[in-house]
Write a protein that holds these residues in place. Sequence first.
Motif, mmCIF file in Angstrom:
data_model
loop_
_atom_site.group_PDB
_atom_site.id
_atom_site.type_symbol
_atom_site.label_atom_id
_atom_site.label_comp_id
_atom_site.label_asym_id
_atom_site.label_seq_id
_atom_site.Cartn_x
_atom_site.Cartn_y
_atom_site.Cartn_z
ATOM 1 N N MET A 1 0.848 -1.188 0.000
ATOM 2 C CA MET A 1 0.000 0.000 0.000
ATOM 3 C C MET A 1 0.882 1.235 0.000
ATOM 4 O O MET A 1 1.861 1.302 0.717
ATOM 5 C CB MET A 1 -0.908 -0.031 1.237
ATOM 6 N N LYS A 2 0.523 2.204 -0.791
ATOM 7 C CA LYS A 2 1.260 3.452 -0.900
ATOM 8 C C LYS A 2 0.750 4.473 0.119
ATOM 9 O O LYS A 2 -0.329 4.340 0.648
ATOM 10 C CB LYS A 2 1.079 4.025 -2.307
ATOM 11 N N THR A 3 1.537 5.492 0.346
ATOM 12 C CA THR A 3 1.187 6.553 1.292
ATOM 13 C C THR A 3 0.054 7.416 0.752
ATOM 14 O O THR A 3 0.090 7.870 -0.392
ATOM 15 C CB THR A 3 2.415 7.453 1.538
ATOM 16 N N ILE A 4 -0.932 7.630 1.602
ATOM 17 C CA ILE A 4 -1.999 8.578 1.301
ATOM 18 C C ILE A 4 -2.018 9.569 2.460
ATOM 19 O O ILE A 4 -2.007 9.181 3.624
ATOM 20 C CB ILE A 4 -3.365 7.892 1.133
ATOM 21 N N VAL A 5 -2.013 10.854 2.117
ATOM 22 C CA VAL A 5 -1.926 11.906 3.121
ATOM 23 C C VAL A 5 -3.092 12.866 2.954
ATOM 24 O O VAL A 5 -3.387 13.309 1.842
ATOM 25 C CB VAL A 5 -0.591 12.685 2.993
ATOM 26 N N VAL A 6 -3.739 13.196 4.085
ATOM 27 C CA VAL A 6 -4.744 14.248 4.135
ATOM 28 C C VAL A 6 -4.081 15.433 4.824
ATOM 29 O O VAL A 6 -3.621 15.319 5.955
ATOM 30 C CB VAL A 6 -5.994 13.817 4.932
ATOM 31 N N VAL A 7 -4.000 16.569 4.114
ATOM 32 C CA VAL A 7 -3.428 17.794 4.678
ATOM 33 C C VAL A 7 -4.594 18.665 5.126
ATOM 34 O O VAL A 7 -5.421 19.064 4.306
ATOM 35 C CB VAL A 7 -2.531 18.525 3.657
ATOM 36 N N MET A 8 -4.654 18.935 6.442
ATOM 37 C CA MET A 8 -5.782 19.657 7.018
ATOM 38 C C MET A 8 -5.343 20.961 7.681
ATOM 39 O O MET A 8 -4.179 21.137 8.001
ATOM 40 C CB MET A 8 -6.500 18.775 8.048
ATOM 41 N N GLY A 9 -6.329 21.825 7.901
ATOM 42 C CA GLY A 9 -6.119 23.086 8.603
ATOM 43 C C GLY A 9 -7.174 24.080 8.167
ATOM 44 O O GLY A 9 -7.902 23.843 7.206
ATOM 45 N N VAL A 10 -7.226 25.192 8.857
ATOM 46 C CA VAL A 10 -8.201 26.234 8.501
ATOM 47 C C VAL A 10 -7.825 26.850 7.157
ATOM 48 O O VAL A 10 -6.695 26.712 6.677
ATOM 49 C CB VAL A 10 -8.295 27.325 9.594
ATOM 50 N N SER A 11 -8.775 27.542 6.573
ATOM 51 C CA SER A 11 -8.516 28.245 5.316
ATOM 52 C C SER A 11 -7.381 29.240 5.519
ATOM 53 O O SER A 11 -7.353 29.955 6.525
ATOM 54 C CB SER A 11 -9.780 28.977 4.868
ATOM 55 N N SER A 20 0.416 20.316 -2.593
ATOM 56 C CA SER A 20 0.888 20.143 -3.976
ATOM 57 C C SER A 20 2.392 19.913 -4.007
ATOM 58 O O SER A 20 2.888 19.069 -4.768
ATOM 59 C CB SER A 20 0.471 21.316 -4.862
ATOM 60 N N LEU A 21 3.142 20.641 -3.170
ATOM 61 C CA LEU A 21 4.590 20.412 -3.079
ATOM 62 C C LEU A 21 4.893 19.025 -2.515
ATOM 63 O O LEU A 21 5.826 18.350 -2.969
ATOM 64 C CB LEU A 21 5.246 21.472 -2.195
ATOM 65 N N ALA A 29 -0.185 11.499 -6.856
ATOM 66 C CA ALA A 29 -1.315 12.337 -7.245
ATOM 67 C C ALA A 29 -1.622 13.371 -6.175
ATOM 68 O O ALA A 29 -1.401 13.143 -4.985
ATOM 69 C CB ALA A 29 -2.541 11.466 -7.483
ATOM 70 N N PHE A 30 -2.146 14.518 -6.612
ATOM 71 C CA PHE A 30 -2.606 15.581 -5.718
ATOM 72 C C PHE A 30 -4.042 15.913 -6.075
ATOM 73 O O PHE A 30 -4.406 16.011 -7.242
ATOM 74 C CB PHE A 30 -1.745 16.834 -5.870
ATOM 75 N N ARG A 31 -4.864 16.093 -5.038
ATOM 76 C CA ARG A 31 -6.250 16.521 -5.253
ATOM 77 C C ARG A 31 -6.592 17.599 -4.244
ATOM 78 O O ARG A 31 -6.447 17.408 -3.040
ATOM 79 C CB ARG A 31 -7.197 15.326 -5.086
ATOM 80 N N ASP A 32 -7.006 18.757 -4.721
ATOM 81 C CA ASP A 32 -7.438 19.829 -3.848
ATOM 82 C C ASP A 32 -8.885 19.534 -3.449
ATOM 83 O O ASP A 32 -9.779 19.515 -4.299
ATOM 84 C CB ASP A 32 -7.344 21.172 -4.571
ATOM 85 N N GLY A 74 -4.029 0.893 -5.228
ATOM 86 C CA GLY A 74 -2.688 0.774 -4.660
ATOM 87 C C GLY A 74 -1.815 1.971 -4.978
ATOM 88 O O GLY A 74 -0.595 1.851 -5.092
ATOM 89 N N GLU A 75 -2.441 3.146 -5.106
ATOM 90 C CA GLU A 75 -1.720 4.366 -5.459
ATOM 91 C C GLU A 75 -1.514 5.256 -4.241
ATOM 92 O O GLU A 75 -2.283 5.202 -3.284
ATOM 93 C CB GLU A 75 -2.513 5.157 -6.512
ATOM 94 N N ALA A 76 -0.506 6.088 -4.315
ATOM 95 C CA ALA A 76 -0.270 7.115 -3.312
ATOM 96 C C ALA A 76 -1.025 8.371 -3.729
ATOM 97 O O ALA A 76 -1.319 8.560 -4.914
ATOM 98 C CB ALA A 76 1.221 7.413 -3.195
ATOM 99 N N GLY A 77 -1.302 9.223 -2.771
ATOM 100 C CA GLY A 77 -1.978 10.470 -3.092
ATOM 101 C C GLY A 77 -1.970 11.421 -1.917
ATOM 102 O O GLY A 77 -1.800 11.011 -0.767
ATOM 103 N N VAL A 78 -2.145 12.700 -2.229
ATOM 104 C CA VAL A 78 -2.241 13.748 -1.222
ATOM 105 C C VAL A 78 -3.499 14.552 -1.539
ATOM 106 O O VAL A 78 -3.695 14.990 -2.674
ATOM 107 C CB VAL A 78 -0.999 14.673 -1.238
#
Length: 170
Positions: A1-11, A20-21, A29-32, A74-78
Amino acid sequence: MKTIVVVMGVSGSGKTTVASLLAERLGCAFRDGDDLHPRENVEKMKSGTPLTDADRLPWLQAIGRQIDAWRERGEAGVVTCSALKRIYRDIIVGGRRDVSLVYLKGIQALIHGRLQARTSHFMPVGLLDSQFATLQEPAEDERPIVVDIGLEPARIVGEIVRRLAERPSR
């Protein structure tokens, strides 16, 4: 399994910039998450009206589906998501032990200044107070990576990558 990251915080905490970086650095992959908001939500926020939990539910479910699609392939994503409340994070991360949560933490005055300087986003500065009032910082059992947004974006990403590498394989 690849790394999947959720980047959180206030606007205004730098989610899109950092995520994205990070995706670029991880080669994934990156998804806003903002792009997954129903149009009604965007219009409501543009008018200065905070979203309710009911408004957020379809959006959170869409983010969860994006995460599950990456996992199934089985993909990584942010992906970015404000994920202000624990119940929201339970929907998008929940029991997915292979998903890492990154919390971009900063003081309200710094974020307020960033929002005032931003011209191309639907979130008005006036909603920042409601975001901080709603914010429930991640608890230790959520295994968050907490990063100070006072650092330069490249340093924030470097810190996230380092801390991801230190995590035990799941």
